[in-house]
Design a protein around this motif. Structure first.
Motif, mmCIF file in Angstrom:
data_model
loop_
_atom_site.group_PDB
_atom_site.id
_atom_site.type_symbol
_atom_site.label_atom_id
_atom_site.label_comp_id
_atom_site.label_asym_id
_atom_site.label_seq_id
_atom_site.Cartn_x
_atom_site.Cartn_y
_atom_site.Cartn_z
ATOM 1 N N PHE A 1 -12.302 5.004 -41.214
ATOM 2 C CA PHE A 1 -12.113 3.818 -41.952
ATOM 3 C C PHE A 1 -12.153 4.228 -43.306
ATOM 4 N N ALA A 2 -13.218 5.184 -43.975
ATOM 5 C CA ALA A 2 -13.084 5.548 -45.397
ATOM 6 C C ALA A 2 -11.772 6.216 -45.831
ATOM 7 N N ALA A 3 -11.145 6.919 -44.817
ATOM 8 C CA ALA A 3 -9.766 7.681 -45.330
ATOM 9 C C ALA A 3 -8.831 6.640 -45.259
ATOM 10 N N GLU A 4 -8.750 5.838 -44.294
ATOM 11 C CA GLU A 4 -7.642 4.748 -44.208
ATOM 12 C C GLU A 4 -7.668 3.741 -45.282
ATOM 13 N N ALA A 5 -9.139 3.278 -45.670
ATOM 14 C CA ALA A 5 -9.249 2.473 -46.568
ATOM 15 C C ALA A 5 -8.771 2.904 -47.851
ATOM 16 N N ARG A 6 -9.144 4.235 -48.267
ATOM 17 C CA ARG A 6 -8.687 4.996 -49.613
ATOM 18 C C ARG A 6 -7.174 5.192 -49.708
ATOM 19 N N ALA A 7 -6.277 5.275 -48.432
ATOM 20 C CA ALA A 7 -5.103 5.448 -48.444
ATOM 21 C C ALA A 7 -4.236 4.210 -48.686
ATOM 22 N N ILE A 8 -4.858 3.068 -48.001
ATOM 23 C CA ILE A 8 -4.387 1.828 -48.347
ATOM 24 C C ILE A 8 -4.505 1.356 -49.764
ATOM 25 N N HIS A 9 -5.864 1.580 -50.514
ATOM 26 C CA HIS A 9 -6.039 1.649 -52.069
ATOM 27 C C HIS A 9 -4.851 2.148 -52.833
ATOM 28 N N ALA A 10 -4.767 3.614 -52.496
ATOM 29 C CA ALA A 10 -3.820 4.179 -53.373
ATOM 30 C C ALA A 10 -2.181 3.989 -53.112
ATOM 31 N N GLY A 11 -1.868 2.969 -52.098
ATOM 32 C CA GLY A 11 -0.731 2.800 -51.899
ATOM 33 C C GLY A 11 0.026 3.778 -50.994
ATOM 34 N N GLU A 12 -0.799 4.662 -50.364
ATOM 35 C CA GLU A 12 -0.155 5.677 -49.456
ATOM 36 C C GLU A 12 -0.158 5.234 -48.083
#
Length: 143
Positions: free
Chosen positions: A93-104
């Motif tokens: 979750f943490a990695a995926e939420a961060r990637a979505i937030h960064a547009g990655e």
């Protein structure tokens, strides 16, 4: 119609309305999306909380105040909505939420598990997250 929370590379937040999710992708690929504050064309979708409709414009929530059974029912309704409409990503979750937030990664609703320190780091970095209401207890767990 679908509404997305958007932000530019300068950190300006705004919203955009699109005919469907593909319409955002088309407009972004054509360079037609710009920040209304600084006119940056580097615009990305942001993580959004689910829109859970309540009958009576929030009256259900107001009437539930102080009524544990109604509060529990509303919490079950929210959890069911998330489980039915969001992608479960487990301990990623943490990695995926961060990637979505960064547009990655593809902008979409996700849920999963994160440690308290991971949640704090996400919030410190401006990644919007919220706890999911707990699952109702199993009948075997009740007295």
């Amino acid at each position: 119609m679908i509404r997305y929370a958007l932000a530019c590379d300068q950190g300006h937040g705004f919203e955009g309305w699109f005919s469907d999710s593909a319409d955002f992708d088309v407009q972004q690929a054509q360079g037609r999306l710009t920040c209304p504050m600084c006119e940056s064309r580097n615009v990305a979708k942001q993580i959004m909380a689910p829109a859970v409709a309540c009958r009576g414009s929030g009256r259900d929530v107001a009437e539930a105040e102080g009524d544990p059974a109604r509060i529990a029912a509303l919490m079950r309704k929210i959890r069911a909505h998330v489980e039915e409409n969001f992608d479960y990503v487990g301990d990623r979750f943490a990695a995926e939420a961060r990637a979505i937030h960064a547009g990655e990664a593809e902008a979409r609703g996700v849920y999963g598990e994160a440690s308290p320190s991971e949640v704090k780091a996400l919030l410190d970095d401006g990644v919007p997250v919220a706890p999911l209401p707990p699952a109702p207890p199993r009948k075997t767990e009740l007295n």
